[in-house]
Design a protein around this motif. Structure first.
Motif, PDB file in Angstrom:
ATOM      1  N   GLN A 114       1.179  13.809  -5.651  1.00 27.89           N
ATOM      2  CA  GLN A 114       2.227  15.079  -5.373  1.00 27.89           C
ATOM      3  C   GLN A 114       2.156  15.808  -6.385  1.00 27.89           C
ATOM      4  OE1 GLN A 114       6.321  14.075  -4.269  1.00 27.89           O
ATOM      5  NE2 GLN A 114       6.607  15.915  -3.196  1.00 27.89           N
ATOM      6  N   SER A 115       2.106  15.234  -7.615  1.00 25.91           N
ATOM      7  CA  SER A 115       2.283  16.191  -8.849  1.00 25.91           C
ATOM      8  C   SER A 115       0.943  16.909  -9.086  1.00 25.91           C
ATOM      9  CB  SER A 115       2.763  15.272 -10.040  1.00 25.91           C
ATOM     10  OG  SER A 115       1.543  14.725 -10.450  1.00 25.91           O
ATOM     11  N   LEU A 116      -0.290  16.395  -8.484  1.00 23.15           N
ATOM     12  CA  LEU A 116      -1.297  16.891  -8.526  1.00 23.15           C
ATOM     13  C   LEU A 116      -1.648  17.913  -7.447  1.00 23.15           C
ATOM     14  CD1 LEU A 116      -3.791  13.874 -10.159  1.00 23.15           C
ATOM     15  CD2 LEU A 116      -2.913  16.120 -11.390  1.00 23.15           C
ATOM     16  N   GLY A 117      -0.922  17.898  -6.548  1.00 18.58           N
ATOM     17  CA  GLY A 117      -1.097  18.767  -5.175  1.00 18.58           C
ATOM     18  C   GLY A 117      -2.202  18.241  -4.452  1.00 18.58           C
ATOM     19  N   LEU A 118      -2.354  16.876  -4.465  1.00 23.65           N
ATOM     20  CA  LEU A 118      -3.055  16.110  -3.610  1.00 23.65           C
ATOM     21  C   LEU A 118      -2.782  15.631  -2.354  1.00 23.65           C
ATOM     22  CD1 LEU A 118      -5.422  14.323  -6.297  1.00 23.65           C
ATOM     23  CD2 LEU A 118      -6.079  16.249  -5.047  1.00 23.65           C
ATOM     24  N   LEU A 119      -3.230  15.703  -1.388  1.00 17.19           N
ATOM     25  CA  LEU A 119      -2.754  14.799  -0.048  1.00 17.19           C
ATOM     26  C   LEU A 119      -3.672  13.605   0.053  1.00 17.19           C
ATOM     27  CD1 LEU A 119      -1.603  14.721   2.990  1.00 17.19           C
ATOM     28  CD2 LEU A 119      -3.709  15.908   3.781  1.00 17.19           C
ATOM     29  N   ALA A 120      -2.807  12.561  -0.306  1.00 12.73           N
ATOM     30  CA  ALA A 120      -3.458  11.126  -0.523  1.00 12.73           C
ATOM     31  C   ALA A 120      -2.606   9.920   0.138  1.00 12.73           C
ATOM     32  CB  ALA A 120      -3.540  11.032  -2.091  1.00 12.73           C
ATOM     33  N   PRO A 121      -2.618  10.055   1.471  1.00 14.88           N
ATOM     34  CA  PRO A 121      -2.006   8.894   2.352  1.00 14.88           C
ATOM     35  C   PRO A 121      -2.171   7.338   1.532  1.00 14.88           C
ATOM     36  CG  PRO A 121      -2.748  10.776   3.572  1.00 14.88           C
ATOM     37  CD  PRO A 121      -3.255  10.851   2.158  1.00 14.88           C
ATOM     38  N   ILE A 122      -1.353   6.558   1.940  1.00 14.87           N
ATOM     39  CA  ILE A 122      -1.626   5.348   1.332  1.00 14.87           C
ATOM     40  C   ILE A 122      -1.632   4.337   2.552  1.00 14.87           C
ATOM     41  CG2 ILE A 122      -0.735   3.449   0.020  1.00 14.87           C
ATOM     42  CD1 ILE A 122      -0.084   5.533  -2.223  1.00 14.87           C
ATOM     43  N   ALA A 123      -2.531   3.403   2.420  1.00 18.88           N
ATOM     44  CA  ALA A 123      -2.276   2.213   3.273  1.00 18.88           C
ATOM     45  C   ALA A 123      -2.757   0.965   2.662  1.00 18.88           C
ATOM     46  CB  ALA A 123      -3.203   2.274   4.645  1.00 18.88           C
ATOM     47  N   GLY A 124      -2.217  -0.235   2.885  1.00 18.56           N
ATOM     48  CA  GLY A 124      -2.553  -1.401   2.026  1.00 18.56           C
ATOM     49  C   GLY A 124      -2.417  -2.692   2.844  1.00 18.56           C
ATOM     50  N   HIS A 125      -3.458  -3.539   2.237  1.00 16.15           N
ATOM     51  CA  HIS A 125      -3.328  -4.832   2.541  1.00 16.15           C
ATOM     52  C   HIS A 125      -2.327  -5.888   1.817  1.00 16.15           C
ATOM     53  CE1 HIS A 125      -7.010  -3.783   4.234  1.00 16.15           C
ATOM     54  NE2 HIS A 125      -7.781  -3.888   3.377  1.00 16.15           N
ATOM     55  N   VAL A 126      -1.116  -5.279   2.092  1.00 14.41           N
ATOM     56  CA  VAL A 126       0.213  -5.771   0.989  1.00 14.41           C
ATOM     57  C   VAL A 126       0.270  -7.238   0.886  1.00 14.41           C
ATOM     58  CG1 VAL A 126       1.395  -3.426   1.385  1.00 14.41           C
ATOM     59  CG2 VAL A 126       1.691  -5.301   3.130  1.00 14.41           C
ATOM     60  N   GLY A 127      -0.441  -7.979   1.879  1.00 18.31           N
ATOM     61  CA  GLY A 127      -0.072  -9.449   1.633  1.00 18.31           C
ATOM     62  C   GLY A 127      -1.050  -9.984   0.425  1.00 18.31           C
ATOM     63  N   ASP A 128      -2.144  -9.266  -0.040  1.00 17.09           N
ATOM     64  CA  ASP A 128      -2.620  -9.672  -1.331  1.00 17.09           C
ATOM     65  C   ASP A 128      -2.929  -8.590  -2.338  1.00 17.09           C
ATOM     66  OD1 ASP A 128      -4.438  -7.842  -0.032  1.00 17.09           O
ATOM     67  OD2 ASP A 128      -5.924  -9.477   0.474  1.00 17.09           O
ATOM     68  N   GLY A 129      -1.659  -7.598  -2.071  1.00 16.87           N
ATOM     69  CA  GLY A 129      -1.554  -6.773  -3.267  1.00 16.87           C
ATOM     70  C   GLY A 129      -2.616  -5.431  -3.267  1.00 16.87           C
ATOM     71  N   ASN A 130      -3.575  -5.438  -2.346  1.00 16.29           N
ATOM     72  CA  ASN A 130      -4.379  -4.486  -2.357  1.00 16.29           C
ATOM     73  C   ASN A 130      -3.936  -3.068  -1.591  1.00 16.29           C
ATOM     74  OD1 ASN A 130      -7.907  -4.611  -0.989  1.00 16.29           O
ATOM     75  ND2 ASN A 130      -7.175  -3.049  -2.459  1.00 16.29           N
ATOM     76  N   PHE A 131      -4.379  -1.938  -2.011  1.00 17.25           N
ATOM     77  CA  PHE A 131      -3.957  -0.794  -1.415  1.00 17.25           C
ATOM     78  C   PHE A 131      -4.968   0.310  -1.384  1.00 17.25           C
ATOM     79  CE2 PHE A 131      -1.683   0.277  -5.007  1.00 17.25           C
ATOM     80  CZ  PHE A 131      -1.715   1.590  -5.151  1.00 17.25           C
ATOM     81  N   HIS A 132      -5.197   1.289  -0.515  1.00 22.18           N
ATOM     82  CA  HIS A 132      -6.360   2.244  -0.346  1.00 22.18           C
ATOM     83  C   HIS A 132      -5.441   3.595  -0.311  1.00 22.18           C
ATOM     84  CE1 HIS A 132      -9.253  -0.837   0.887  1.00 22.18           C
ATOM     85  NE2 HIS A 132      -8.116  -1.309   1.456  1.00 22.18           N
ATOM     86  N   ASN A 133      -5.999   4.541  -1.152  1.00 22.27           N
ATOM     87  CA  ASN A 133      -5.643   6.178  -0.816  1.00 22.27           C
ATOM     88  C   ASN A 133      -6.960   6.848  -0.226  1.00 22.27           C
ATOM     89  OD1 ASN A 133      -3.866   5.403  -3.583  1.00 22.27           O
ATOM     90  ND2 ASN A 133      -3.310   7.192  -2.673  1.00 22.27           N
ATOM     91  N   LEU A 134      -6.727   7.573   0.391  1.00 16.90           N
ATOM     92  CA  LEU A 134      -7.497   8.457   1.319  1.00 16.90           C
ATOM     93  C   LEU A 134      -7.234   9.940   0.631  1.00 16.90           C
ATOM     94  CD1 LEU A 134     -10.116   8.888   2.729  1.00 16.90           C
ATOM     95  CD2 LEU A 134      -8.683   9.112   5.029  1.00 16.90           C
ATOM     96  N   ILE A 135      -8.013  10.394  -0.173  1.00 20.48           N
ATOM     97  CA  ILE A 135      -7.820  11.713  -0.664  1.00 20.48           C
ATOM     98  C   ILE A 135      -8.188  12.633   0.309  1.00 20.48           C
ATOM     99  CG2 ILE A 135      -7.785  13.229  -2.684  1.00 20.48           C
ATOM    100  CD1 ILE A 135      -8.140  10.561  -4.515  1.00 20.48           C
ATOM    101  N   VAL A 136      -7.565  13.693   0.442  1.00 17.47           N
ATOM    102  CA  VAL A 136      -8.277  14.687   1.627  1.00 17.47           C
ATOM    103  C   VAL A 136      -8.329  15.978   1.060  1.00 17.47           C
ATOM    104  CG1 VAL A 136      -7.860  15.744   3.777  1.00 17.47           C
ATOM    105  CG2 VAL A 136      -7.029  13.380   3.524  1.00 17.47           C
ATOM    106  N   LEU A 137      -9.653  16.385   0.735  1.00 20.75           N
ATOM    107  CA  LEU A 137      -9.549  17.679  -0.214  1.00 20.75           C
ATOM    108  C   LEU A 137     -10.801  18.525   0.598  1.00 20.75           C
ATOM    109  CD1 LEU A 137     -11.352  16.711  -3.269  1.00 20.75           C
ATOM    110  CD2 LEU A 137     -11.549  15.302  -1.257  1.00 20.75           C
ATOM    111  N   ASP A 138     -11.012  19.777  -0.142  1.00 22.89           N
ATOM    112  CA  ASP A 138     -12.310  20.660   0.158  1.00 22.89           C
ATOM    113  C   ASP A 138     -13.071  20.067  -0.936  1.00 22.89           C
ATOM    114  OD1 ASP A 138     -14.065  22.516   0.328  1.00 22.89           O
ATOM    115  OD2 ASP A 138     -12.849  24.138  -0.129  1.00 22.89           O
TER     116      ASP A 138
END
Length: 473
Positions: free
Chosen positions: A363-387
């Motif tokens: 948010q501070s960088l002005g990026l759209l970066a939704p998060i989803a994660g395999h939280v049972g093992d501490g792993n998560f993903h960001n998908l940064i959407v940009l031009d």
């Protein structure tokens, strides 16, 4: 980006004589065999050979070794960190035609397959046996590619990763020799564990040409749940409590509010647009019912709302398809934009903190970066959407990815939980591995002294052999 081929003329002629139209050098097909699913620049090979047997792979690698030509293995092409690129040119060995299921040993619950077999095709083949291959990375990857990148996915919390699923393998080494790393026994104390050395090596030590993998029994019953939470922290704490209670989650996935909004729009769902957990249990009807009740109690203690369970196969499939379609769903938030997918993994106790900091930083960088994660093992993903044509956005995304990797490492985590290193993460390997990186480099130099096996991946550039420097295209 294309460039003039530097392959020796005699080498090219030999490949044409031996493989005829299965050796291709067209610009389009070469570009397709570079990395196409990532923000990293496409660096195509000089040629592609479609191999149909272990003997042919050994023949190709032997010729490349003699000529000093790089070799890049290719499966489904779904890797995310530039593993398929050819920064020094060379030959892409396409293994998709090596797609035979060689043996299914029902009593032993294992099977022997070629590397081009995909996860979905294997499970279709196994359906009538009562067995299945449980790892689910989302993409319909080949099992050879999954082994090469040590893939895992949504079911890793119960069934582990590819390092747990592969009993043994056959591989072509950099000098063209064919080795087998083990047999079908469930365990062995005989010598070095070469199977696990090659699983996750991303084609830098050899090319996997056959796999023996563990299978599991198809569960008698499956229950799936979706429950919403007021905050990511509350959802994460519910997972931690469930794990500490000993609940055997088969899947436990976290979607932040932005991701839920994207899923609703893309998959025509009406989920509350707050942080969401998707959970699944496998077992007998009585077992999954009891586990569902227990997790429901834990989730409510952490503020869960809209807690719904289902054992209906169609409803479960709809939920998980929505999860697997996240990439396209999130891109729909900004039509015409591109996505940069990255991942980290931290100890579960630091997960909520890491995700919260990641969201604030984006948010501070002005990026759209939704998060989803395999939280049972501490792993998560960001998908940064940009031009990608916007230099400021690309610079912000690159800064964010670097910051996120450093954050995960500072929390005793890793720069990648399942995407692998490839080109995209190699600059973080010294921080993560420390002196162990020298041992990795020694193994690479001993096995592949000519540095022809997928060069420019995993190890930082300073470990490239003299005369084998990666050159920019």
């Amino acid at each position: 980006m294309s460039r003039e081929s530097t392959l020796p003329e005699a080498f090219v002629q030999t490949l044409r004589e031996r493989f005829a139209d299965r050796f291709q050098t067209g610009a389009a097909i070469c570009a397709q065999h570079g990395s196409t699913t990532t923000w990293i620049e496409n660096q195509p090979p000089d040629g592609v050979v479609f191999a149909e047997s272990t003997a042919e792979v050994a023949d190709i690698v032997g010729l490349c070794s003699e000529a000093g030509v790089p070799v890049i293995p290719f499966g489904a092409g779904s890797s995310l960190e530039g593993q398929l690129n050819a920064p020094r040119g060379g030959i892409s060995v396409d293994l998709t035609r090596m797609d035979r299921i060689l043996a299914v040993n029902v009593e032993d619950m294992d099977c022997v397959i070629q590397p081009g077999v995909t996860r979905s095709r294997l499970n279709e083949y196994l359906r009538d046996t009562g067995l299945f291959f449980p790892l689910d990375p989302g993409a319909d990857a080949t099992l050879g590619g999954m082994a090469a990148t040590r893939a895992s996915g949504t079911t890793a919390v119960l069934y582990g990763t590819m390092k747990d699923a592969v009993l043994s393998l056959e591989a072509v080494m950099p000098d063209g020799r064919v080795i087998r790393t083990g047999h079908r026994a469930r365990k062995s104390a005989a010598g070095y564990d070469l199977t696990r050395l090659l699983v996750g090596s991303e084609g830098t030590l050899g090319i996997i040409t056959e796999l023996t993998v563990r299978l599991r029994g198809i569960p008698e019953a499956v229950s799936a749940a979706r429950c919403s939470f007021p905050t990511v922290e509350a959802a994460s704490n519910a997972v931690i409590s469930g794990l500490q209670f000993g609940l055997p989650f088969a899947r436990i996935e976290l979607l932040d509010a932005t991701t839920v909004r994207a899923v609703n729009a893309h998959s025509q769902l009406s989920l509350p647009e707050t942080p969401l957990l998707l959970a699944e249990f496998h077992g007998t009807p009585d077992t999954v019912a009891e586990l569902s009740v227990r997790f429901g109690e834990i989730a409510r203690e952490h503020g869960a709302t809209a807690l719904d369970w289902t054992t209906d196969p169609q409803e479960r499939t709809r939920l998980w398809k929505a999860r697997h379609d996240l990439f396209w769903a999130v891109l729909g938030l900004r039509p015409g934009a591109k996505g940069i997918s990255t991942d980290v993994c931290v100890p579960i106790s630091r997960l909520a903190e890491c995700i919260g900091a990641a969201a604030e930083k984006a948010q501070s960088l002005g990026l759209l970066a939704p998060i989803a994660g395999h939280v049972g093992d501490g792993n998560f993903h960001n998908l940064i959407v940009l031009d990608p044509e916007n230099p400021a956005e690309r610079a912000a995304a690159k800064s964010y990815i670097g910051w996120l990797n450093e954050l995960a490492l500072s929390m005793e985590g890793t720069c990648t939980g399942e995407h692998g290193v490839g080109q995209g993460k190699r600059s973080y390997m010294e921080r993560e591995m420390g002196p162990a990186l020298d041992v990795m480099a020694a193994i690479k130099a001993a096995i592949d002294p000519k540095n022809i096996m997928n060069p420019g991946k995993i190890l930082p550039e300073r470990f490239e052999a003299p005369g084998q420097r990666i050159v920019s295209r």
